[in-house]
Design a protein around this motif. Structure first.
Motif, PDB file in Angstrom:
ATOM      1  N   LEU A 119       2.501   0.585  -3.856  1.00 32.61           N
ATOM      2  CA  LEU A 119       1.853  -0.563  -4.007  1.00 32.61           C
ATOM      3  C   LEU A 119       2.105  -1.878  -3.627  1.00 32.61           C
ATOM      4  O   LEU A 119       1.868  -2.906  -2.758  1.00 32.61           O
ATOM      5  CB  LEU A 119       0.874  -0.500  -5.234  1.00 32.61           C
ATOM      6  N   ASN A 120       3.313  -2.105  -4.386  1.00 34.69           N
ATOM      7  CA  ASN A 120       4.010  -3.420  -4.192  1.00 34.69           C
ATOM      8  C   ASN A 120       4.764  -3.692  -2.694  1.00 34.69           C
ATOM      9  O   ASN A 120       4.344  -4.673  -2.182  1.00 34.69           O
ATOM     10  CB  ASN A 120       5.037  -3.739  -5.110  1.00 34.69           C
ATOM     11  N   ARG A 121       5.136  -2.594  -2.200  1.00 31.77           N
ATOM     12  CA  ARG A 121       5.943  -2.732  -0.903  1.00 31.77           C
ATOM     13  C   ARG A 121       4.698  -3.144   0.283  1.00 31.77           C
ATOM     14  O   ARG A 121       4.915  -3.932   1.014  1.00 31.77           O
ATOM     15  CB  ARG A 121       6.563  -1.511  -0.778  1.00 31.77           C
ATOM     16  N   THR A 122       3.715  -2.134   0.052  1.00 30.20           N
ATOM     17  CA  THR A 122       2.793  -2.204   0.972  1.00 30.20           C
ATOM     18  C   THR A 122       1.902  -3.590   0.908  1.00 30.20           C
ATOM     19  O   THR A 122       1.675  -4.226   1.959  1.00 30.20           O
ATOM     20  CB  THR A 122       1.642  -1.107   0.924  1.00 30.20           C
ATOM     21  N   SER A 123       1.635  -4.115  -0.081  1.00 27.89           N
ATOM     22  CA  SER A 123       1.084  -5.487  -0.511  1.00 27.89           C
ATOM     23  C   SER A 123       2.106  -6.580   0.065  1.00 27.89           C
ATOM     24  O   SER A 123       1.688  -7.418   0.926  1.00 27.89           O
ATOM     25  CB  SER A 123       0.945  -5.793  -1.787  1.00 27.89           C
ATOM     26  N   SER A 124       3.264  -6.424  -0.096  1.00 34.62           N
ATOM     27  CA  SER A 124       4.337  -7.443   0.447  1.00 34.62           C
ATOM     28  C   SER A 124       4.283  -7.377   2.007  1.00 34.62           C
ATOM     29  O   SER A 124       4.222  -8.404   2.668  1.00 34.62           O
ATOM     30  CB  SER A 124       5.775  -7.093  -0.036  1.00 34.62           C
TER      31      SER A 124
END
Length: 122
Positions: free
Chosen positions: A18-23
């Motif tokens: 989630l955090n990687r894709t958001s970034s």
């Protein structure tokens, strides 16, 4: 749209992904995307946010129980489902997108996909 930004729900119960894709999404273009990263979402929140694009991991409970089969109202949002269950990098079918998880690991792919989804939304 939120303040001239494309309103994207990113739904994934895997916090690291989630955090990687958001970034990666935040690195697309000129900051024209507003990303709402959620590990889980309830029906009221989902239906009241008027998302332009919904990018949802296919194994999330909300996705396979309520979103994918249109039990919850997605409004005019372009639906992009992703996960390891999809063998093709990217496939559009009846206005919905199905994308392999490995395809989304590349920021350039995400940017192109969101651009295509936005053009469909217009």
């Amino acid at each position: 749209m939120i303040k001239n930004k494309i309103n994207i729900l990113l739904l994934d119960d895997n916090n690291v992904r989630l955090n990687r894709t958001s970034s990666l999404i935040n690195g697309c273009g000129d900051g024209s995307y507003y990303v709402d990263p959620q590990m889980s979402i309830d029906q009221k929140t989902y239906e009241s946010n008027n998302y332009d694009i919904v990018l949802a991991h296919y194994s999330n409970k909300e996705v396979y129980e309520s979103i994918e089969d249109n039990d919850w109202d997605s409004g005019d949002a372009v639906m992009i489902f992703f996960g390891g269950v999809f063998s093709l990098d990217k496939k559009e079918e009846d206005g919905d997108w199905f994308v392999s998880a490995s395809f989304l690991q590349n920021g350039e792919n995400i940017c192109k996909l969101l651009k295509e989804a936005y053009e469909q939304w217009l």
